[in-house]
Scaffold this motif. Structure first.
Motif, short mmCIF file in Angstrom:
data_model
loop_
_atom_site.label_atom_id
_atom_site.label_comp_id
_atom_site.label_asym_id
_atom_site.label_seq_id
_atom_site.Cartn_x
_atom_site.Cartn_y
_atom_site.Cartn_z
N SER A 119 0.85 -1.13 0.07
CA SER A 119 0.16 0.15 0.12
C SER A 119 0.85 1.11 0.10
O SER A 119 2.13 1.18 0.37
N GLN A 120 0.28 2.48 -0.40
CA GLN A 120 0.92 3.51 -0.50
C GLN A 120 1.60 3.93 1.02
O GLN A 120 2.54 4.58 1.35
N ASP A 121 0.67 3.93 1.92
CA ASP A 121 0.88 3.85 3.50
C ASP A 121 2.15 3.22 4.00
O ASP A 121 2.94 3.76 4.48
N ALA A 122 2.11 1.95 3.47
CA ALA A 122 3.45 1.08 3.92
C ALA A 122 4.59 1.42 3.40
O ALA A 122 5.34 1.41 3.93
N LEU A 123 4.45 1.81 2.21
CA LEU A 123 5.73 2.30 1.52
C LEU A 123 6.22 3.57 2.14
O LEU A 123 7.52 3.88 2.30
N GLN A 132 12.00 1.26 10.88
CA GLN A 132 11.96 0.61 9.37
C GLN A 132 12.98 0.84 8.54
O GLN A 132 13.79 -0.35 7.94
N MET A 133 13.55 2.02 8.45
CA MET A 133 14.76 2.25 7.54
C MET A 133 15.90 1.19 7.78
O MET A 133 16.72 0.69 7.02
N ALA A 134 16.08 1.19 9.23
CA ALA A 134 17.23 0.40 9.69
C ALA A 134 16.92 -1.14 9.47
O ALA A 134 17.74 -2.03 9.23
N ALA A 135 15.57 -1.52 9.55
CA ALA A 135 15.47 -2.97 9.00
C ALA A 135 15.72 -3.52 7.83
O ALA A 135 16.12 -4.59 7.60
N TYR A 136 15.51 -2.56 6.97
CA TYR A 136 15.70 -3.03 5.33
C TYR A 136 17.12 -2.57 4.93
O TYR A 136 17.43 -3.08 3.78
N VAL A 143 19.43 3.52 12.22
CA VAL A 143 19.14 4.77 11.58
C VAL A 143 18.57 5.69 12.80
O VAL A 143 17.54 5.46 13.51
N ARG A 144 19.22 6.88 12.88
CA ARG A 144 18.75 7.80 13.98
C ARG A 144 18.08 8.95 13.25
O ARG A 144 18.78 9.82 12.34
N GLY A 145 16.70 9.28 13.52
CA GLY A 145 16.23 10.45 13.08
C GLY A 145 15.20 10.24 11.90
O GLY A 145 15.71 9.84 10.81
N ASP A 146 13.89 10.34 12.40
CA ASP A 146 12.78 10.12 11.07
C ASP A 146 13.16 11.22 10.16
O ASP A 146 13.47 12.30 10.46
N LEU A 233 14.29 -3.26 0.25
CA LEU A 233 12.97 -2.45 0.65
C LEU A 233 12.17 -3.35 -0.16
O LEU A 233 10.75 -3.57 0.55
N LYS A 234 12.09 -3.64 -1.40
CA LYS A 234 11.01 -4.49 -2.01
C LYS A 234 10.60 -5.96 -1.31
O LYS A 234 9.56 -6.02 -0.95
N SER A 235 11.98 -6.52 -0.99
CA SER A 235 11.80 -7.78 -0.16
C SER A 235 10.99 -7.69 1.21
O SER A 235 10.19 -8.40 1.77
#
Length: 247
Positions: A119-123, A132-136, A143-146, A233-235
């Motif tokens: 979904s657009q929200d998930a991306l 999430q950025m650190a997760a993938y 990752v520090r700082g949204d 990210l896709k995976s």
């Protein structure tokens, strides 16, 4: 997949891809200078390459620039080669684009596009939430700082060193993020550049476009990093499993 094989099954089209590999972002006139190619012939072959998503375009002013999009080829490698060589290395990524804000930042030095079944929200969350950025991320453990307007985001390697520093300069909710790109991994004096994420929902999928601007000489290798990030990210969004640690 059939369109990719059709596009590659011609020496002239392969020559055009080789030309874009050597120098990305060429106009039709630039590509017309290839030996034994007429303008009509180049246009005809570019149409086949665009239909196969091996070439993507960006119009700026009076000119239309063409970019090599290598991720469909990565998809083939992931499907048939990677299972035998490095199953953990990458996920497949297809790409396509519709660009916004024409003329504001000029002609990008690098473009990449992919479709992600989410979904657009998930991306959007995956691109704007530090956890999430650190997760993938394929190399960083933290990752520090949204990403938020004027906010600093830092990508931290497992040894605690900063790999990348970014400052968010613009955000259009769920559609566009513009950030600086300060490659700490190249040393403290490495020149900064700029990048943009563009999101467009496409039915059950989202089309993600990555643009990179103002790249300095010697930074052409950033494209490989973008391919690895896009694949992970896709995976992560499609399967819940990121592609971490692929060196």
């Amino acid at each position: 997949m059939d369109a990719i094989f059709k596009a590659l099954n011609d020496p002239t089209r392969r020559a055009l891809l080789d030309s874009l590999r050597r120098k990305d972002g060429q106009t039709l006139t630039d590509l017309e200078e290839q030996p034994d190619m007429t303008r009509f012939g180049v246009m005809k072959h570019l149409k086949v390459l665009e239909d196969a998503h091996l070439v993507v375009t960006r119009r700026h002013g009076r000119f239309k620039y063409h970019y090599l999009n290598a991720l469909p080829l990565q998809e083939m490698l992931d499907r048939w080669v990677a299972p035998f060589l490095r199953p953990q290395a990458r996920a497949l990524s297809d790409l396509k684009t519709k660009l916004e804000r024409e003329g504001i930042m000029g002609k990008p030095d690098f473009m990449m596009q992919t479709f992600i079944r989410c979904s657009q929200d998930a991306l959007w969350d995956a691109l704007t939430r530090a956890d999430q950025m650190a997760a993938y991320h394929f190399m960083c453990s933290e990752v520090r700082g949204d990403p938020k307007p004027d906010n600093v985001t830092e990508f931290i390697l497992p040894d605690g060193n900063t790999m990348l520093r970014q400052v968010t300069t613009e955000m259009d909710p769920k559609t566009r993020i513009a950030m600086t790109f300060e490659p700490a991994f190249m040393g403290p004096d490495a020149p900064a550049s700029h990048m943009v994420y563009l999101i467009e929902p496409q039915g059950e999928t989202c089309m993600l476009t990555i643009e990179h601007y103002d790249m300095a000489p010697g930074q052409e290798g950033f494209g490989e990093g973008w391919a690895r990030l896009a694949s992970s990210l896709k995976s992560y969004l499609e399967t819940g499993v990121a592609l971490k640690g692929a060196a």
